[in-house]
Design a protein around this motif. Sequence first.
Motif, PDB file in Angstrom:
ATOM      1  N   THR A 166       0.835  -1.198   0.000  1.00 48.40           N
ATOM      2  CA  THR A 166       0.000   0.000   0.000  1.00 48.40           C
ATOM      3  C   THR A 166       0.868   1.246   0.000  1.00 48.40           C
ATOM      4  N   ALA A 167       0.239   2.396  -0.214  1.00 44.55           N
ATOM      5  CA  ALA A 167       0.986   3.644  -0.328  1.00 44.55           C
ATOM      6  C   ALA A 167       1.071   4.352   1.014  1.00 44.55           C
ATOM      7  N   ALA A 168       2.188   5.017   1.232  1.00 43.32           N
ATOM      8  CA  ALA A 168       2.274   5.923   2.370  1.00 43.32           C
ATOM      9  C   ALA A 168       1.352   7.103   2.089  1.00 43.32           C
ATOM     10  N   GLN A 169       0.924   7.762   3.155  1.00 42.95           N
ATOM     11  CA  GLN A 169      -0.027   8.868   2.990  1.00 42.95           C
ATOM     12  C   GLN A 169       0.402  10.040   3.856  1.00 42.95           C
ATOM     13  N   LEU A 170       0.392  11.225   3.265  1.00 46.20           N
ATOM     14  CA  LEU A 170       0.765  12.439   3.984  1.00 46.20           C
ATOM     15  C   LEU A 170      -0.357  13.460   3.890  1.00 46.20           C
ATOM     16  N   GLU A 171      -0.489  14.277   4.917  1.00 47.96           N
ATOM     17  CA  GLU A 171      -1.404  15.398   4.856  1.00 47.96           C
ATOM     18  C   GLU A 171      -0.721  16.547   4.122  1.00 47.96           C
ATOM     19  N   ALA A 172      -1.489  17.291   3.363  1.00 50.26           N
ATOM     20  CA  ALA A 172      -0.917  18.356   2.536  1.00 50.26           C
ATOM     21  C   ALA A 172      -0.180  19.390   3.373  1.00 50.26           C
ATOM     22  N   LYS A 173      -0.724  19.758   4.530  1.00 52.26           N
ATOM     23  CA  LYS A 173      -0.093  20.785   5.347  1.00 52.26           C
ATOM     24  C   LYS A 173       1.315  20.361   5.767  1.00 52.26           C
ATOM     25  N   MET A 202       7.791   9.783  -8.092  1.00 51.94           N
ATOM     26  CA  MET A 202       6.752  10.787  -7.868  1.00 51.94           C
ATOM     27  C   MET A 202       5.898  10.499  -6.633  1.00 51.94           C
ATOM     28  N   ALA A 203       5.290  11.569  -6.102  1.00 47.26           N
ATOM     29  CA  ALA A 203       4.219  11.466  -5.119  1.00 47.26           C
ATOM     30  C   ALA A 203       2.955  11.993  -5.792  1.00 47.26           C
ATOM     31  N   LEU A 204       1.816  11.425  -5.454  1.00 51.08           N
ATOM     32  CA  LEU A 204       0.539  11.854  -6.032  1.00 51.08           C
ATOM     33  C   LEU A 204      -0.200  12.728  -5.034  1.00 51.08           C
ATOM     34  N   ALA A 205      -0.545  13.946  -5.455  1.00 51.55           N
ATOM     35  CA  ALA A 205      -1.286  14.865  -4.596  1.00 51.55           C
ATOM     36  C   ALA A 205      -2.697  15.053  -5.144  1.00 51.55           C
ATOM     37  N   THR A 206      -3.690  14.902  -4.288  1.00 51.76           N
ATOM     38  CA  THR A 206      -5.083  15.058  -4.676  1.00 51.76           C
ATOM     39  C   THR A 206      -5.881  15.440  -3.440  1.00 51.76           C
ATOM     40  N   THR A 207      -7.164  15.764  -3.629  1.00 49.25           N
ATOM     41  CA  THR A 207      -7.975  16.153  -2.470  1.00 49.25           C
ATOM     42  C   THR A 207      -8.638  14.958  -1.803  1.00 49.25           C
ATOM     43  N   GLY A 208      -8.622  13.799  -2.442  1.00 49.12           N
ATOM     44  CA  GLY A 208      -9.252  12.613  -1.875  1.00 49.12           C
ATOM     45  C   GLY A 208     -10.754  12.580  -2.047  1.00 49.12           C
ATOM     46  N   ALA A 209     -11.289  13.444  -2.928  1.00 47.65           N
ATOM     47  CA  ALA A 209     -12.732  13.470  -3.152  1.00 47.65           C
ATOM     48  C   ALA A 209     -13.206  12.172  -3.791  1.00 47.65           C
ATOM     49  N   LYS A 210     -14.487  11.903  -3.667  1.00 44.17           N
ATOM     50  CA  LYS A 210     -15.047  10.673  -4.230  1.00 44.17           C
ATOM     51  C   LYS A 210     -15.001  10.703  -5.754  1.00 44.17           C
ATOM     52  N   TRP A 220      -4.980   3.709  -7.657  1.00 49.16           N
ATOM     53  CA  TRP A 220      -3.780   3.499  -8.477  1.00 49.16           C
ATOM     54  C   TRP A 220      -2.532   3.662  -7.616  1.00 49.16           C
ATOM     55  N   ALA A 221      -2.495   4.706  -6.790  1.00 49.17           N
ATOM     56  CA  ALA A 221      -1.328   4.957  -5.955  1.00 49.17           C
ATOM     57  C   ALA A 221      -1.088   3.811  -4.978  1.00 49.17           C
ATOM     58  N   GLN A 222      -2.169   3.262  -4.437  1.00 46.89           N
ATOM     59  CA  GLN A 222      -2.025   2.145  -3.514  1.00 46.89           C
ATOM     60  C   GLN A 222      -1.474   0.918  -4.224  1.00 46.89           C
ATOM     61  N   GLN A 223      -1.926   0.685  -5.425  1.00 49.42           N
ATOM     62  CA  GLN A 223      -1.440  -0.470  -6.189  1.00 49.42           C
ATOM     63  C   GLN A 223       0.026  -0.311  -6.573  1.00 49.42           C
ATOM     64  N   LYS A 224       0.443   0.922  -6.843  1.00 51.75           N
ATOM     65  CA  LYS A 224       1.804   1.181  -7.313  1.00 51.75           C
ATOM     66  C   LYS A 224       2.751   1.573  -6.175  1.00 51.75           C
ATOM     67  N   SER A 225       2.261   1.590  -4.943  1.00 49.26           N
ATOM     68  CA  SER A 225       3.053   2.012  -3.781  1.00 49.26           C
ATOM     69  C   SER A 225       3.614   3.411  -3.960  1.00 49.26           C
ATOM     70  N   VAL A 226       2.791   4.296  -4.485  1.00 48.65           N
ATOM     71  CA  VAL A 226       3.168   5.699  -4.673  1.00 48.65           C
ATOM     72  C   VAL A 226       2.672   6.508  -3.478  1.00 48.65           C
ATOM     73  N   THR A 227       3.522   7.360  -2.936  1.00 50.54           N
ATOM     74  CA  THR A 227       3.148   8.176  -1.790  1.00 50.54           C
ATOM     75  C   THR A 227       1.985   9.105  -2.140  1.00 50.54           C
ATOM     76  N   LEU A 228       1.016   9.177  -1.236  1.00 51.39           N
ATOM     77  CA  LEU A 228      -0.142  10.049  -1.405  1.00 51.39           C
ATOM     78  C   LEU A 228       0.012  11.301  -0.550  1.00 51.39           C
ATOM     79  N   VAL A 229      -0.334  12.451  -1.122  1.00 46.77           N
ATOM     80  CA  VAL A 229      -0.420  13.689  -0.354  1.00 46.77           C
ATOM     81  C   VAL A 229      -1.854  14.187  -0.512  1.00 46.77           C
ATOM     82  N   LEU A 230      -2.581  14.273   0.597  1.00 48.14           N
ATOM     83  CA  LEU A 230      -3.997  14.628   0.550  1.00 48.14           C
ATOM     84  C   LEU A 230      -4.218  16.071   0.986  1.00 48.14           C
ATOM     85  N   ALA A 231      -4.694  16.888   0.056  1.00 49.44           N
ATOM     86  CA  ALA A 231      -5.058  18.283   0.337  1.00 49.44           C
ATOM     87  C   ALA A 231      -6.577  18.349   0.416  1.00 49.44           C
TER      88      ALA A 231
END
Length: 310
Positions: A153-160, A212-220, A229-240
């Motif tokens: 799974t992907a690591a996940q970071l908060e945007a702030k 790369m890291a993927l940044a998105t708002t996490g909306a539905k 996709w990020a979870q499948q590819k183990s790409v770090t997520l940044v959620l704004a």
Amino acid sequence: MTFSLHAFSASDTRFDVQAAALEDIRPHPTEDALVQLGHVLMTELIDLIGDTALEDVQTILCESLIGAFHSAAGRIERDGDRARDRMRLLERDFDGSELADTELQEATRVTRAADVAQAAAELVRDAAAEVYTTQTGEVWTAWRGSRRGTRMTAAQLEAKAAIRAVERRRRGEADPGGPVVAFRAAPFADSAEDAQRIFDALNWAKSEWPDMALATTGAKGAERIAIRWAQQKSVTLVLARADFDRHGKAAPFRANDDLLALEPTCCLTLAQSLELGRAERSHPFGPALNLAQQATARGVRHVAILAKAA
């Protein structure tokens, strides 16, 4: 259902080796057993409430179950951090006495045990989240704090937090990681054709920027597809995340400001569903158009996701 426990062997996983290294006389569950537990818990919950009156709150119940293990992992991590601080203090003041040596060994044991327990909770959490996505198509994300990835799974970071890291990098401090690719899309752009083109675009981005890291708002909708996709590819997520309590109707656009504050290398947008019928029934998604406009104005590379050429 029972889950097997066994001692350390050469064929064990990294978690199993880490657990066995504690030399606790009590056995630890194996990684496979913990993953199986996560799968069973979520499967049983979905099977039980499916096609019942509770189906209307299925998302709440499922995400609460996953969130419980996420919360447990966080609490264990904080306990481990306190033990780690004590261990460092004891190391600093170590005087060679038998008492000091005993205290240091105990603090070390507690720290290592907490690390293993945290990893165990994360394994159950991620396994439950995997079943949740597979059976419902929804993607669970941690709504408070960051999430360390385990297994695939992907690591996940908060945007702030990520923005603060960018600011530190700008001041010449430690680089927080690879380039950021921002993604903004319409919530109704979630057809099979949309999903395919989103995956195509993200695969292209990863080929351009492998770390790369993927940044998105996490909306539905479309953005949850990108998270999958990020979870499948183990790409770090940044959620704004859009903060509607604070910013009201402007929240989706303020979230764009956070995305751009991450200094993305590229912005990908999908403002309209690529499925012909949906496109005819809906208007382009304003926040995605806004991000595209802002990125272009700032000289940030922007790529609009389009239908596949015939």
